[in-house]
Scaffold this active site. Structure first.
Site, mmCIF file in Angstrom:
data_model
loop_
_atom_site.group_PDB
_atom_site.id
_atom_site.type_symbol
_atom_site.label_atom_id
_atom_site.label_comp_id
_atom_site.label_asym_id
_atom_site.label_seq_id
_atom_site.Cartn_x
_atom_site.Cartn_y
_atom_site.Cartn_z
ATOM 1 N N ASP A 133 9.438 2.469 -0.820
ATOM 2 C CA ASP A 133 8.459 3.175 0.005
ATOM 3 C C ASP A 133 8.793 2.849 1.457
ATOM 4 O OD1 ASP A 133 6.373 3.997 1.556
ATOM 5 O OD2 ASP A 133 4.802 3.281 0.218
ATOM 6 N N LYS A 159 5.616 9.124 8.422
ATOM 7 C CA LYS A 159 5.468 8.603 9.779
ATOM 8 C C LYS A 159 6.579 9.090 10.726
ATOM 9 C CE LYS A 159 2.704 4.718 8.163
ATOM 10 N NZ LYS A 159 1.331 4.991 8.514
ATOM 11 N N TYR A 212 0.864 -1.178 0.000
ATOM 12 C CA TYR A 212 0.000 0.000 0.000
ATOM 13 C C TYR A 212 0.897 1.224 0.000
ATOM 14 C CZ TYR A 212 -3.359 3.474 1.765
ATOM 15 O OH TYR A 212 -4.148 4.583 1.933
HETATM 16 N N1 HOZ Z 1 -0.351 3.353 6.399
HETATM 17 C C1 HOZ Z 1 -1.392 3.402 7.366
HETATM 18 C C2 HOZ Z 1 -2.124 2.116 7.426
HETATM 19 N N2 HOZ Z 1 -1.366 1.032 7.079
HETATM 20 C C3 HOZ Z 1 -2.257 4.514 7.033
HETATM 21 C C4 HOZ Z 1 -3.029 4.991 8.167
HETATM 22 C C5 HOZ Z 1 -4.318 5.513 7.675
HETATM 23 O O1 HOZ Z 1 -4.748 5.207 6.559
HETATM 24 O O2 HOZ Z 1 -4.919 6.227 8.476
#
Ligand code: HOZ
Length: 423
Positions: free
Chosen positions: A230, A258, A135
């Site tokens: 990523d 993050k 993702y």
């Molecule tokens: N990368 C986060 C979830 N795997 C994203 C957090 C979100 O979408 O709030």
């Protein structure tokens, strides 16, 4: 939540926060301190979500709060260059061997979107290869075979993303170099970049097999495509300098988020000088943002990196995470439950599956009912995990040995209940 749902879709500002797939209602958080979050009803939880990764120092870290307060006293945003942006950029370039120059943005989505634009701009090619279950934010062209909330909700893609936007996205199974080689064979001179989470954290936590990242590096070099890591999740999480330092592979471009924002909205993309020279205003590839390099976010990120750079921090974090993951496996064995857990640096994951889990297809075979029961029992026991099997867990420097002991004791009880779940 009823009140929230009246004015916010699903009552949440990001789908992964909703409890649709695990049942129940997400607690509303009032405050956090160290490794704990406290909800509006006064329930206290040991937190392994850490705001989905940024809070590697725990909640309300005194140094981070001090740094943000100090920055805030001078003003909250200028839309003009500030010294602290340069300091954070210097810290990132020092830590990541592949990054000579870095551009700050405000979210991981912006970072990946900008990196693939740059890759297309410099190579003159249009196709991007991504891996199933990875993702990369909610970028239109990357919402195919996506993990995280897309996997949790079980949607193949998203209405509103025209087919034309995803036609140029090629998919391959994670850890499958042959599939990547096939893609290069099928589209010679068409792939601008291979984009990968060097440790996958959005289909649960899935480690790269030995040679996978190195193989990607070789294939990209051989075929004139860029390798983009990523590291939004793994950057400064699995090691100082991220996965690229840990696995000794040099990508061409890196996306960060993050941890580099220390819990405030900041992210970044960077890489080799010759590539980053193509970004506007030095070059023609356009990308911009009103709040990019926001001084409060820079202050939080910089202070976080300063604390992480101290000797022994990552060793301590990794030891705690290892104890948790190995402890979970051991407790599952004791309870006769098939479970495999992995950990790297301050990141971990577990599947109700005998293992190994090396791809999204494997991850999807894990026992969903057992996860739901385990999750609900852990929450009742005061342990806050991500409400989906397609997410990673995060340990912070604020977790104490007693937190881990309590978590593992709760896990034994939760596993006992999960063992009785058949469907
Ligand atoms: N990368 C986060 C979830 N795997 C994203 C957090 C979100 O979408 O709030």
């Amino acid at each position: 939540m009823t009140r929230a749902r009246r004015v916010i879709p699903g009552g949440v500002n990001s789908p992964v926060r909703a409890y649709g797939s695990v049942g129940g209602v997400a607690p509303f958080i009032e405050r956090g301190k160290g490794a704990r979050v406290i909800d509006v009803d006064g329930n206290e939880y040991i937190d392994y979500v850490g705001s989905w990764g940024p809070l590697i120092l725990g909640h309300a870290n005194p140094g981070v709060l001090r740094a943000v307060r100090k920055a805030m006293a001078r003003g909250t945003s200028f839309g003009a260059p500030t010294e602290i942006e340069v300091e954070l950029a210097e810290a990132i370039c020092r830590a990541l061997p592949s990054v000579d120059r870095v551009r700050m943005v405000s979210s991981g989505t912006e970072a990946t979107m900008s990196a693939i634009r740059l890759a297309r701009g410099v190579t003159g090619r249009d196709r991007i290869l991504k891996f199933d279950g990875c993702y990369h934010g909610h970028v239109d062209s990357l919402l195919v075979g996506a993990g995280s909330g897309v996997a949790t909700l079980g949607i193949p893609g998203s209405p509103g993303v025209p087919e034309a936007m995803t036609e140029l996205t090629v998919q391959a199974p994670y850890n499958d170099l042959d599939a990547v080689e096939d893609a290069f064979r099928r589209w010679p001179d068409e792939l601008a970049a291979v984009l990968v989470e060097p440790v996958a954290g959005n289909m649960g936590c899935v480690l790269p097999e030995p040679g996978f990242l190195q193989g990607l590096r070789e294939l990209c070099t051989r075929h004139g495509a860029l390798l983009i890591f990523d590291e939004v999740m793994t950057g400064f999480r699995v090691a100082w300098g991220g996965a690229q330092r840990r696995y000794r592979v040099k990508p061409d471009l890196t996306c960060l988020g993050k941890v580099v924002g220390g819990g405030l909205p900041a992210a970044a993309y960077g890489g080799r000088r010759d590539l980053m020279k193509q970004v506007a205003p030095d070059g023609p590839v356009y990308q911009a943002g009103t709040l990019s390099g926001n001084p409060l976010a820079m202050a939080a990120g910089l202070e976080t990196l300063h604390q992480l750079e101290k000797p022994g921090v990552y060793e301590g974090l990794a030891a705690r995470t290892q104890r948790l993951a190995e402890g979970l496996e051991a407790r599952a064995r004791d309870e006769g439950v098939e479970l495999c857990a992995v950990h790297v640096g301050g990141m971990f994951g577990f599947f109700f599956h005998p293992g190994p889990v090396r791809s999204f297809d494997d991850a999807k075979k894990a026992h969903a009912g057992r996860f739901r029961k385990f999750f609900a029992t852990m929450l009742d026991e005061g342990v806050y995990l991500a409400p989906s099997p397609f997410e990673a867990g995060f340990v912070s420097t604020a977790h104490r040995p007693g937190d881990l002991t309590r978590t593992l004791e709760a896990a034994s009880r939760a596993l006992r209940r999960a063992a009785r779940t058949r469907g």
